[in-house]
Design a protein around this motif. Structure first.
Motif, PDB file in Angstrom:
ATOM      1  N   ALA A 286     -26.992  86.951   3.201  1.00  0.00           N
ATOM      2  CA  ALA A 286     -27.711  86.221   4.460  1.00  0.00           C
ATOM      3  C   ALA A 286     -27.207  84.934   4.455  1.00  0.00           C
ATOM      4  CB  ALA A 286     -29.051  86.329   4.275  1.00  0.00           C
ATOM      5  N   ALA A 287     -27.313  83.694   3.763  1.00  0.00           N
ATOM      6  CA  ALA A 287     -26.600  82.422   3.789  1.00  0.00           C
ATOM      7  C   ALA A 287     -25.501  82.406   4.532  1.00  0.00           C
ATOM      8  CB  ALA A 287     -26.790  81.800   2.043  1.00  0.00           C
TER       9      ALA A 287
ATOM     10  N   VAL B  90     -23.214  78.759  -0.408  1.00  0.00           N
ATOM     11  CA  VAL B  90     -23.503  78.006  -1.804  1.00  0.00           C
ATOM     12  C   VAL B  90     -23.942  76.213  -1.684  1.00  0.00           C
ATOM     13  CG1 VAL B  90     -22.635  77.339  -4.288  1.00  0.00           C
ATOM     14  CG2 VAL B  90     -21.924  79.873  -2.827  1.00  0.00           C
ATOM     15  N   ARG B  91     -23.141  76.144  -0.478  1.00  0.00           N
ATOM     16  CA  ARG B  91     -23.520  74.176  -0.513  1.00  0.00           C
ATOM     17  C   ARG B  91     -24.745  74.206  -0.218  1.00  0.00           C
ATOM     18  NH1 ARG B  91     -19.636  72.960   1.941  1.00  0.00           N
ATOM     19  NH2 ARG B  91     -20.278  73.080   4.243  1.00  0.00           N
ATOM     20  N   ILE B  92     -25.514  75.303   1.117  1.00  0.00           N
ATOM     21  CA  ILE B  92     -26.309  74.413   1.459  1.00  0.00           C
ATOM     22  C   ILE B  92     -27.611  75.466   0.726  1.00  0.00           C
ATOM     23  CG2 ILE B  92     -28.199  75.890   3.431  1.00  0.00           C
ATOM     24  CD1 ILE B  92     -25.399  76.199   5.113  1.00  0.00           C
TER      25      ILE B  92
ATOM     26  N   GLY C 208     -23.508  81.127   7.812  1.00  0.00           N
ATOM     27  CA  GLY C 208     -22.552  80.442   7.689  1.00  0.00           C
ATOM     28  C   GLY C 208     -21.601  80.536   8.446  1.00  0.00           C
ATOM     29  N   HIS C 209     -21.365  81.356   9.230  1.00  0.00           N
ATOM     30  CA  HIS C 209     -20.654  82.143   9.749  1.00  0.00           C
ATOM     31  C   HIS C 209     -21.323  81.080  11.559  1.00  0.00           C
ATOM     32  CE1 HIS C 209     -17.975  83.952   8.692  1.00  0.00           C
ATOM     33  NE2 HIS C 209     -18.375  85.270   7.977  1.00  0.00           N
ATOM     34  N   ALA C 210     -22.226  80.881  11.491  1.00  0.00           N
ATOM     35  CA  ALA C 210     -23.258  81.014  12.882  1.00  0.00           C
ATOM     36  C   ALA C 210     -23.034  79.223  12.847  1.00  0.00           C
ATOM     37  CB  ALA C 210     -24.669  81.364  12.661  1.00  0.00           C
ATOM     38  N   ILE C 211     -22.747  78.653  11.882  1.00  0.00           N
ATOM     39  CA  ILE C 211     -22.764  77.759  11.860  1.00  0.00           C
ATOM     40  C   ILE C 211     -21.102  76.752  11.551  1.00  0.00           C
ATOM     41  CG2 ILE C 211     -23.063  75.225  10.247  1.00  0.00           C
ATOM     42  CD1 ILE C 211     -25.305  76.864   8.626  1.00  0.00           C
ATOM     43  N   GLN C 212     -20.286  77.916  11.517  1.00  0.00           N
ATOM     44  CA  GLN C 212     -19.016  77.522  11.802  1.00  0.00           C
ATOM     45  C   GLN C 212     -18.737  77.604  13.839  1.00  0.00           C
ATOM     46  OE1 GLN C 212     -17.002  81.292   9.774  1.00  0.00           O
ATOM     47  NE2 GLN C 212     -16.035  79.829   8.397  1.00  0.00           N
TER      48      GLN C 212
ATOM     49  N   PHE D 218     -13.942  82.584   3.340  1.00  0.00           N
ATOM     50  CA  PHE D 218     -13.870  81.792   1.833  1.00  0.00           C
ATOM     51  C   PHE D 218     -15.206  80.712   2.271  1.00  0.00           C
ATOM     52  CE2 PHE D 218     -10.295  84.840   0.480  1.00  0.00           C
ATOM     53  CZ  PHE D 218     -10.902  84.551  -1.169  1.00  0.00           C
ATOM     54  N   ASN D 219     -14.517  80.024   4.573  1.00  0.00           N
ATOM     55  CA  ASN D 219     -15.234  79.110   4.059  1.00  0.00           C
ATOM     56  C   ASN D 219     -16.659  78.954   4.642  1.00  0.00           C
ATOM     57  OD1 ASN D 219     -16.228  77.194   7.152  1.00  0.00           O
ATOM     58  ND2 ASN D 219     -15.068  75.868   5.787  1.00  0.00           N
ATOM     59  N   ALA D 220     -16.617  80.764   5.540  1.00  0.00           N
ATOM     60  CA  ALA D 220     -18.892  80.897   5.398  1.00  0.00           C
ATOM     61  C   ALA D 220     -19.102  80.614   4.032  1.00  0.00           C
ATOM     62  CB  ALA D 220     -18.253  82.080   6.133  1.00  0.00           C
ATOM     63  N   SER D 221     -18.203  81.407   2.791  1.00  0.00           N
ATOM     64  CA  SER D 221     -19.004  81.627   1.317  1.00  0.00           C
ATOM     65  C   SER D 221     -19.212  80.369   1.233  1.00  0.00           C
ATOM     66  CB  SER D 221     -18.036  82.231   0.253  1.00  0.00           C
ATOM     67  OG  SER D 221     -18.741  83.770   1.024  1.00  0.00           O
TER      68      SER D 221
END
Length: 233
Positions: free
Chosen positions: A100-101, A180-182, A105-109, A173-176
């Motif tokens: 889900a996170a 993790v960071r979030i 990540g894609h939504a934030i992108q 890779f950026n979304a993952s």
């Protein structure tokens, strides 16, 4: 004619690509199944975690929907909808929250106008059209006497599909990485939970790597086959 007359050694490239894809698919399923039985201390479900992450990112216009299937999770930038599958939406496992996170990540992108995501979205129709017409054009080129122009066009069209797979890699890779960071920064997961979530996301990322590798191998096979036709002209 003997059977070996029909043997095409370039099929080994297709076989390698198929094995890589099957291995990646089996790995992500087994990894997800393993950590879907490890429940998060937070007690949040995938949908609840996604809602919390989106709110903290200042995103209020993205809906979270339940979609049928297993690991069919995805973010639709056009509809501004984050769709979570049966195994993620209502589950409070570390695997479900990680997936889900990742989609968040894609939504934030999308919110931040992440260039690779924008480029991938714009390239979708080109890649789809290219993969659909590549083989008919190649076959027509051979039928017309190994037409150099048509064969080159066919190879170029197939390359669009390969390029799409390569463009997808940095996006995923950026979304993952964002996920993790979030999860770490918000305290939604402990370090021990994060280590398990990373394994799920890494396994999922390998499916994209395998798909890209399979596409490259298929492209190489076409170059060998049809490039040989051109050299014989």
């Amino acid at each position: 004619m003997p059977f070996f007359y029909y043997y095409d050694p370039t099929y080994i490239l297709v076989l390698i690509g198929a094995v890589l894809s099957l291995w990646a698919s089996a790995t992500v399923k087994s990894t997800y199944n393993k950590y879907s039985r490890v429940y998060s201390y937070s007690g949040l479900t995938g949908a609840q975690a996604a809602a919390q992450i989106l709110r903290q990112a200042g995103i209020y216009d993205v809906r979270i929907e339940h979609v049928s299937g297993n690991l069919t999770d995805h973010y639709d930038p056009k509809a501004r909808v984050l769709r979570l599958s049966d195994s993620v939406y209502g589950s409070n496992s570390v695997a479900a929250i990680g997936v889900a996170a990742h989609e968040c990540g894609h939504a934030i992108q999308d919110q931040e106008d992440y260039v690779p995501l924008r480029f991938r979205s714009a390239f979708v129709p080109v890649a789809n059209l290219g993969t659909q017409v590549a083989f008919p054009i190649l076959l027509l080129g051979v039928f017309l006497g190994s037409s150099h122009f048509l064969i080159q066009v066919g190879l170029l069209c197939f390359f669009f599909g390969v390029l799409f797979q390569l463009i997808t890699l940095p996006v995923e890779f950026n979304a993952s990485g964002r996920a993790v960071r979030i999860l770490r920064e918000t305290g939604m997961m402990s370090d021990d939970e994060l280590s398990k979530t990373k394994k799920v996301l890494s396994a999922a990322a390998m499916t994209y790597v395998a798909a890209a590798a399979a596409s490259i191998l298929s492209m190489l096979r076409l170059i060998i086959l049809f490039g040989g036709n051109r050299r014989r002209d």
